[in-house]
Design an enzyme around this catalytic site. Structure first.
Site, PDB file in Angstrom:
ATOM      1  N   ASN A  84       0.817  -1.198   0.000  1.00 52.55           N
ATOM      2  CA  ASN A  84       0.000   0.000   0.000  1.00 52.55           C
ATOM      3  C   ASN A  84       0.861   1.263   0.000  1.00 52.55           C
ATOM      4  O   ASN A  84       2.081   1.199   0.181  1.00 52.55           O
ATOM      5  CB  ASN A  84      -0.976  -0.029   1.176  1.00 52.55           C
ATOM      6  N   HIS A 114      23.347   1.187  11.035  1.00 54.32           N
ATOM      7  CA  HIS A 114      24.682   1.708  11.326  1.00 54.32           C
ATOM      8  C   HIS A 114      25.323   0.915  12.452  1.00 54.32           C
ATOM      9  O   HIS A 114      24.644   0.438  13.359  1.00 54.32           O
ATOM     10  CB  HIS A 114      24.605   3.189  11.736  1.00 54.32           C
ATOM     11  N   ALA A 156      -0.727  -2.879  13.713  1.00 53.60           N
ATOM     12  CA  ALA A 156      -0.427  -1.503  13.322  1.00 53.60           C
ATOM     13  C   ALA A 156       0.567  -0.857  14.281  1.00 53.60           C
ATOM     14  O   ALA A 156       0.454  -0.990  15.497  1.00 53.60           O
ATOM     15  CB  ALA A 156      -1.719  -0.693  13.284  1.00 53.60           C
ATOM     16  N   LYS A 176       5.792  -8.182  20.341  1.00 54.23           N
ATOM     17  CA  LYS A 176       5.767  -9.447  21.087  1.00 54.23           C
ATOM     18  C   LYS A 176       4.537 -10.234  20.659  1.00 54.23           C
ATOM     19  O   LYS A 176       3.523  -9.651  20.263  1.00 54.23           O
ATOM     20  CB  LYS A 176       5.704  -9.179  22.584  1.00 54.23           C
TER      21      LYS A 176
END
Length: 183
Positions: A84, A114, A156, A176
């Protein structure tokens, strides 16, 4: 003229991993700008995606612009995929998206990080795999080296820092397991 590599820091040019992907990042950036300026119904849209990923894209794949991917040649995309709008995929470490995957709006998939102690000169790459029938919901972030299991759901806004088992729903920061699915 603006240089994509300069945008991520000139110190990284010392990293051999970066030297291997610089040209691909520039090529992919230019193609993503073209893709994002078009509607998915535009006749050139699919051919631009195929040029970006350097492979044939199945007609069942839908990628909604705007879309950004920095190393298109380092991605593998299955069939019946929906990515999307607003997705960002940083893929120098490789991204594999298997069949029947849903990726929501504003999802970030990252395969590069990094170095903690030499952050201006060294990068670490980690492959991300999203297995069959997974669903990555809006605004989630998938970190380097993670595998999202078969039939898994990432809720989400979740930040996934570790592998997600098959048939589970994960949520949170860090994500989790909250529920086992299909039992």
């Amino acid at each position: 003229m603006f240089d994509v590599i300069d945008a991520i820091g000139s110190g990284n040019k010392k990293d051999p991993n970066m030297r291997n992907v610089e040209a691909e990042m520039i090529r992919s950036h230019e193609l993503c700008l073209k893709i994002s300026s078009k509607k998915p119904t535009d006749p050139d849209y699919k051919s631009l995606l195929e040029e970006l990923f350097q492979c044939e894209i199945d007609d069942s794949v839908a990628i909604v612009s705007p879309f950004y991917c920095d190393c298109g040649c380092r991605m593998t995309i299955g069939k019946n995929i929906i990515i999307n709008k607003g997705a960002t995929i940083l893929s120098p470490g490789k991204v594999v998206i298997e069949d029947n995957v849903l990726i929501g709006p504003e999802v970030k998939i990252v395969t590069v990080d990094h170095d903690l102690y030499d952050r201006h000169n060294l990068l670490h790459f980690g492959k991300v795999t999203i297995k069959e029938n997974a669903w990555i919901c809006i605004g989630s972030i998938i970190c380097p080296g993670v595998t999202i299991g078969k039939n898994a759901v990432v809720a989400a806004g979740s930040v996934v820092t570790k592998d997600v088992p098959d048939n589970t729903l994960v949520a949170g920061n860090p994500a989790k397991v909250k529920k086992h699915l299909f039992e």
